[in-house]
Scaffold this motif. Structure first.
Motif: not given
Length: 162
Positions: A125-129, A133-134, A49-53
């Motif tokens: 993880h990096e994502g542009g600016d 986050v997981t 069970p994971l979420v991301l923000l």
């Protein structure tokens, strides 16, 4: 390829209505809550069970939440604009006057939220600016009724859109 205008990008993406959350943990140094308002939040995986923000790299609150390792995601109700404004502002004392509690998992939960999710940092993880986050879900709570606080076209919204 032509570079997109950032203002136009933000305006067009604002047509996607999103809920607003508070992401908050307990500052390991101060023993007080730290956090941020976040509209870039979603479920990611059932097993595990994971979420991301997604959090802007310029955030001064995220490094403190990250250091805590565990944090809560509180899905705000439509009557919690004041909570969003308080936690979303820059500077200290974001939680002054905000009803919160610490869960047994060490997550900060906002009182009156539609739902709360206790999380443990999984990966960043990096994502542009932004940072992607997981987090692993440790516990969940939800109210039996209520409506979400939404953000649409750069303003708070309810279920009615003009």
């Amino acid at each position: 390829m032509e570079r997109l205008n950032p203002t136009e990008f933000r305006e067009v993406m604002g047509h996607f209505a999103s809920g607003i959350t508070v992401v908050a943990g307990l500052d390991p140094d101060a023993g007080e809550p730290v956090g941020l308002a976040c509209q870039s939040f979603a479920s990611l995986s059932l097993e595990p069970p994971l979420v991301l923000l997604c959090v802007g790299k310029a955030s001064t609150s995220w490094p403190k939440v990250r250091r805590a390792g565990r944090f809560g995601v509180s899905i705000l109700a439509d009557d919690q604009r004041d909570v969003c404004a308080a936690v979303g502002r820059k500077g200290p004392d974001k939680f002054a006057g905000v009803d919160w509690e610490l869960s047994e998992n060490g997550a900060v939960r906002i009182g009156g939220a539609l739902a709360t999710i206790d999380c443990e940092l999984y990966a960043v993880h990096e994502g542009g600016d932004h940072w992607i986050v997981t987090a692993r879900v440790l516990a969940l709570t939800a109210r039996p009724s209520g409506s979400p606080l939404l953000y649409f076209r750069s303003a708070y919204a309810t279920g009615e859109f003009a």
